[in-house]
Design a protein around this motif. Structure first.
Motif, short mmCIF file in Angstrom:
data_model
loop_
_atom_site.label_atom_id
_atom_site.label_comp_id
_atom_site.label_asym_id
_atom_site.label_seq_id
_atom_site.Cartn_x
_atom_site.Cartn_y
_atom_site.Cartn_z
N LEU A 76 1.63 16.87 22.43
CA LEU A 76 0.56 15.88 22.54
C LEU A 76 0.85 14.67 21.67
O LEU A 76 0.62 13.52 22.06
N ASN A 101 -5.68 11.36 30.52
CA ASN A 101 -5.67 10.58 29.28
C ASN A 101 -4.64 9.45 29.31
O ASN A 101 -4.78 8.47 28.58
N VAL A 405 -12.71 16.55 30.04
CA VAL A 405 -11.65 16.71 29.03
C VAL A 405 -12.24 16.87 27.64
O VAL A 405 -11.75 17.64 26.81
N ASN A 409 -11.84 20.12 25.32
CA ASN A 409 -11.14 20.06 24.04
C ASN A 409 -12.05 20.17 22.83
O ASN A 409 -11.62 20.55 21.75
N GLU B 268 -8.75 15.93 16.62
CA GLU B 268 -9.33 16.57 17.80
C GLU B 268 -9.89 15.53 18.77
O GLU B 268 -9.70 15.62 19.98
N ILE B 271 -6.36 12.70 19.47
CA ILE B 271 -5.15 13.18 20.15
C ILE B 271 -5.49 14.23 21.21
O ILE B 271 -5.08 14.12 22.36
N GLN B 272 -6.30 15.22 20.84
CA GLN B 272 -6.56 16.30 21.79
C GLN B 272 -7.50 15.87 22.93
O GLN B 272 -7.33 16.30 24.06
N SER B 273 -8.49 15.04 22.60
CA SER B 273 -9.45 14.65 23.65
C SER B 273 -9.13 13.28 24.23
O SER B 273 -9.90 12.76 25.04
N GLY B 274 -8.04 12.68 23.82
CA GLY B 274 -7.58 11.44 24.45
C GLY B 274 -8.43 10.22 24.15
O GLY B 274 -8.46 9.29 24.95
#
Lengths: 443, 311
Positions: A76, A101, A405, A409, B268, B271-274
């Motif tokens: 990521l 994303n 998303v 997440n 979080e 990066i993880q949730s964009g």
């Protein structure tokens, strides 16, 4: 022939030019750099490299491969860095939500995917949900790393509780009427017995993907939606209440540490012989085969339980995307088309003992799932087959992907369950918290 | 030649050009010598910081400027209020614990003869020397609810098991404990150095005046160490506020988001949730808190320096 100064110079010049000629022919169709997923199963990278090297040799493309681990979210971070700097690999492996994303930085691949659909038929619908943006395919669904998370149960634990999982889901391409017994209610009936036997069901309620996927599938099978397809918050509904009430009952029979589970915790519980069932791909079984063979020989993989609205199996795909800043898009498309062919998909899946799930539904009949053991047929029902009457699912569906998303997440669903069961909050308090949280995702 | 030049009358010495005069200035040389460092700071500190501020002012898709929108949005979220509370709780508790343990260890170490100190000093520094990610993984195994060594011991003595990382209170305690274990040696070594620099005559004079151990500590040691205590506390506060490794490895923010701190929450969200702009905004929330702390601590240090210079 006498060696003169002139002939010596001519020979030296010719010799010096030889490698240049070779290099030109080796990379005649240009260069291609790939950032691929570093497979959990060690043989996976080697099989992938072999296929790509053969393609590169045949097509005279100079290919460089980096296998990037997902441990610590390194993949990521790499994706985020390359998207920001607009430089890096030509082709990247993207985990489930990363196409959405990064959609503005990806090259549409309609020509590749539509061609493959013509060749192999329908693609798994979750792939379409995750990678088709504005009617365009933004990435090619990949088999490498793509997984289902069905039930992986100890045959003996279920048998002692009066349930024969091998009869429910035999290793044959046929529907067993007994399969309909496998419901969430049945699981709730078996859970206390498994707990009593000292082998509770290790179903995570933490904040990582295994936990989120399991609770997401359960919510869907109750018809519970956090946000509907129109993007409206729909968490204060009877179906969500029913799903939460069910979880409140089930949690009493799960191990007390499930709230701090990560993606390895359930695997460890099964492998060490402390769990009666988990929801996971066959990776836990594969490690047990090496580390605790008696446990592996007692494992059977089959779809998740069904609920009032159907049977939903968690599906977590990977994609191959081409960055819009790639300098060799045509070669990239050629390679991705090649990798998605049945021959390559089968070779890759076989190398990793069937862990990889092909994105095309017609490929659910690979031989590898019939062949691996012990016991023979243990992962026959790992891929969804037509007679399972099951639907592949990803948590937070059918919310619009840019909201889903975040639900996924941020582990909103497992946090709701934890707040109610562990935190002691009332149903209405939990729903109010979720409503506020979901409204925040709409920005 | 140089001797001859030196004896020439000033009026017939050749006039240096403007450039040469600037070149010969000490300040010019100083700037030139610092230039590589300045460039490095610009590249590695100023640019990333400015870029983070720029990112924090964009919308989710990074296509439009939203000004302070992300910050205002965050301040309205209940989960973010929890993150602010937890970050402050984590940093303040851990720094107080580290400073107290470091101070005590430094005093204990100070009374041991120097030739016997070496081994102990080395052993006590191990937590600080081992890479944090590795040692935290070790702690994670100790806390692991299913296979925890601590729980195995508790089992052995008939005490109920503890969900070290699964219960909010215990998870917060575990994080602070690991950070304290890791950071205390730094305080110890700094305080030990400060103790060694306190003139021994002061303690002798205090002893002659009949001062007790507590009075020596209160009126001699602490005033002499105040500046180093302030600086180490400030330094540690900054590092602890920005911690990521311990929380990420031990709890990843769970259970129920009750152990998230700024860095893990920013990761979080960003990066993880964009949502990189919102993640950048989360991480920038550390700035005002640390700026206020730095202002007060450094003001105290400068005031004491002035008092000492005047005295």
């Amino acid at each position: 022939m006498t060696l003169t100064r002139r002939t010596a110079l001519r020979t030296a010049a010719a010799a010096a030019a030889l490698p240049l000629v070779h290099i030109r022919s080796a990379g005649a169709a240009g260069k291609l750099t790939l950032g691929l997923w570093d497979h959990w199963v060690p043989a996976g990278n080697g099989a992938m490299k072999k296929i790509i090297d053969a393609w590169a040799e045949k097509n005279k493309v100079e290919v460089g491969i980096d296998f990037i681990t997902s441990v610590g979210n390194k993949n990521l971070l790499t994706i985020a860095a390359e998207a920001q700097s607009k430089t890096g690999h030509d082709v990247e492996a993207f985990p489930a939500w990363e196409i959405l994303n990064n959609q503005q930085n990806l090259e549409p691949v309609d020509d590749v995917v539509e061609g493959l659909i013509k060749q192999y038929g329908a693609v798994n619908p979750v792939n379409e949900y995750l990678s088709k943006v504005g009617g365009h395919w933004m990435a090619v669904p990949s088999s490498s790393g793509t997984q289902y998370k069905p039930s992986c149960a100890r045959i003996s634990v279920f048998k002692n509780a009066g349930a024969d999982v091998q009869a429910w889901f035999p290793a044959r391409a046929e529907h067993s009427a007994l399969a309909d017994q496998w419901t969430w209610d049945k699981l709730l009936e078996l859970a206390p017995q498994a707990q009593k036997a000292g082998l509770p069901f290790a179903l995570g309620l933490g904040q990582t993907t295994d936990s989120v996927d399991f609770v997401g599938a359960l919510f869907r099978s109750f018809g519970a939606q956090m946000v509907n397809e129109k993007g409206e918050v729909s968490v204060k509904s009877d179906t969500v209440r029913q799903a939460l009430e069910y979880m409140a009952k089930l949690t009493k029979f799960l191990p007390p540490d499930v709230f701090s589970y990560d993606d390895a915790s359930n695997n460890r519980a099964l492998i060490s012989g402390k769990a009666g069932m988990i929801f996971n791909p066959p990776s836990a079984w594969a490690v047990a085969k090496r580390d605790n063979p008696s446990v592996a020989a007692d494992c059977w993989t089959f779809p998740t339980p069904a609920g009032p609205k159907g049977r939903f199996v968690p599906y977590l795909p990977y994609f191959w995307g081409i960055w819009s800043f790639s300098k060799n898009k045509s070669a990239a498309k050629d390679l991705l088309t090649h990798l998605a062919q049945r021959e390559q998909v089968e070779a890759l899946s076989t190398a990793v003992s069937g862990y990889d799930i092909p994105p095309f539904l017609a490929m659910a009949d690979l031989k590898v799932w019939e062949q691996v053991e012990p016991p023979l047929g243990t992962v026959f029902n790992y891929p969804i087959r037509p007679f399972h009457n099951a639907t592949p699912s990803i948590a937070a569906l059918p919310a619009p992907p840019d909201i889903a998303v975040q639900i996924y997440n941020r582990a909103t669903m497992t946090t709701m369950v934890a707040k109610m069961t562990q935190g002691g909050q009332s149903m209405e308090q939990v729903l109010a918290w979720a409503q506020d949280e979901l409204e925040g995702f709409m920005r | 030649m140089s001797a001859a030049t030196a004896t020439l009358p000033t009026r017939i010495r050749p006039q240096a050009g403007r450039f040469t005069r600037i070149w010969r200035r000490r300040s010019t040389a100083a700037v030139l010598m610092c230039l590589p460092l300045i460039l490095l700071l610009l590249l590695l500190v100023v640019y990333p910081a400015a870029y983070a501020i720029y990112l924090a002012m964009l919308n989710k898709r990074m296509t439009a400027f939203v000004g302070m929108g992300n910050f205002v949005f965050l301040l309205k979220r209940a989960t973010f209020h929890l993150v602010i509370f937890q970050s402050c709780l984590f940093a303040v508790s851990a720094v107080i614990a580290k400073a107290s343990i470091g101070f005590t260890l430094a005093h204990l170490m100070h009374v041991i003869p120097p030739n016997r100190q070496r081994l102990l000093r080395g052993l006590l520094l191990i937590p600080w020397v081992v890479p944090l990610a590795l040692s935290t993984l070790g702690w994670w195994w100790l806390f692991d609810p299913s296979y925890s060594a601590f729980n195995w011991i508790l089992d052995g003595i008939g005490v109920p098991q503890v969900a070290w990382l699964g219960n909010t209170g215990w998870a917060r305690f575990s994080m602070i404990l690991v950070n304290t274990w890791y950071g205390s040696p730094f305080f110890m070594i700094m305080y030990l150095a400060a103790l060694k620099s306190v003139p021994h005559e002061l303690f002798e004079a205090a002893a002659i005046d009949g001062a007790s151990a507590w009075q020596k500590l209160r009126f001699v040691t602490l005033p002499m160490m105040r500046n180093i205590i302030s600086i180490t506390v400030l330094f540690s506060l900054i590092v602890t506020f920005a911690d990521f490794t311990i929380v990420r490895i031990l709890t990843a923010g769970g259970p129920q988001d009750t152990t998230h701190i700024f860095a893990t929450y920013a990761f979080e969200v960003g990066i993880q949730s964009g949502d990189i702009p919102l993640g950048a905004a989360v991480s920038l929330f550390m700035l005002p808190i640390l700026a206020v702390a730095s202002f007060f601590i450094l003001r105290g240090v400068m005031r004491r320096n002035r008092e000492m210079a005047a005295g």
